[in-house]
Design a protein around this motif. Structure first.
Motif, PDB file in Angstrom:
ATOM      1  N   ARG A   7      50.431 184.103 130.786  1.00  0.00           N
ATOM      2  CA  ARG A   7      50.403 183.395 129.501  1.00  0.00           C
ATOM      3  C   ARG A   7      50.334 184.427 128.381  1.00  0.00           C
ATOM      4  O   ARG A   7      49.593 185.394 128.480  1.00  0.00           O
ATOM      5  N   THR A   8      51.126 184.192 127.348  1.00  0.00           N
ATOM      6  CA  THR A   8      51.129 185.079 126.189  1.00  0.00           C
ATOM      7  C   THR A   8      51.403 184.266 124.937  1.00  0.00           C
ATOM      8  O   THR A   8      52.131 183.271 124.986  1.00  0.00           O
ATOM      9  N   GLY A   9      50.841 184.682 123.827  1.00  0.00           N
ATOM     10  CA  GLY A   9      51.095 184.019 122.557  1.00  0.00           C
ATOM     11  C   GLY A   9      52.468 184.333 121.992  1.00  0.00           C
ATOM     12  O   GLY A   9      52.879 183.746 120.992  1.00  0.00           O
ATOM     13  N   ASP A  10      53.185 185.259 122.633  1.00  0.00           N
ATOM     14  CA  ASP A  10      54.509 185.659 122.149  1.00  0.00           C
ATOM     15  C   ASP A  10      55.617 184.710 122.591  1.00  0.00           C
ATOM     16  O   ASP A  10      56.743 184.829 122.129  1.00  0.00           O
ATOM     17  N   ALA A  13      54.514 177.752 123.917  1.00  0.00           N
ATOM     18  CA  ALA A  13      53.532 177.149 124.815  1.00  0.00           C
ATOM     19  C   ALA A  13      54.242 176.236 125.806  1.00  0.00           C
ATOM     20  O   ALA A  13      55.153 175.508 125.433  1.00  0.00           O
ATOM     21  N   GLN A  20      53.775 179.717 131.530  1.00  0.00           N
ATOM     22  CA  GLN A  20      54.970 180.301 130.918  1.00  0.00           C
ATOM     23  C   GLN A  20      55.751 181.104 131.945  1.00  0.00           C
ATOM     24  O   GLN A  20      56.969 181.155 131.913  1.00  0.00           O
TER      25      GLN A  20
END
Length: 96
Positions: A7-10, A13, A20
């Protein structure tokens, strides 16, 4: 089998309880990112071609989360994507 959710904020979602990406035994699997802007969650582009470009951009931002990039990966959006067009009329835009 070793399996780790990424999971990454880049990246956009994921919907529901999906990850992801998943790292499983050294392979990174991504799916279903859609044509969404990671920052806003909104659909990017007005045309099928613009949205396809965003769909292919999104998985690329998951690669650095595992220390990878599109030059060192054997199958990634830059080299050989799998893209499903819902209508036949969209196929020419996808194949550009």
């Amino acid at each position: 089998m070793v399996r780790e959710e990424i999971r990454t904020g880049d990246a956009p979602a994921p919907g529901g309880a999906y990850a992801q990406a998943v790292d499983a035994n050294g392979f990174l699997y991504t799916a279903g990112t859609g044509p969404h802007d990671p920052a806003t969650g909104e659909v990017v582009g007005d045309t099928f071609a613009q949205q396809t470009q965003q769909v292919l951009r999104n998985p690329r931002v998951l690669l650095p989360a595992r220390g990878l990039d599109s030059r060192t990966s054997s199958r990634c959006p830059r080299t050989s994507p799998t893209c499903i067009a819902i209508t036949r009329s969209a196929t020419p835009s996808t194949n550009r």
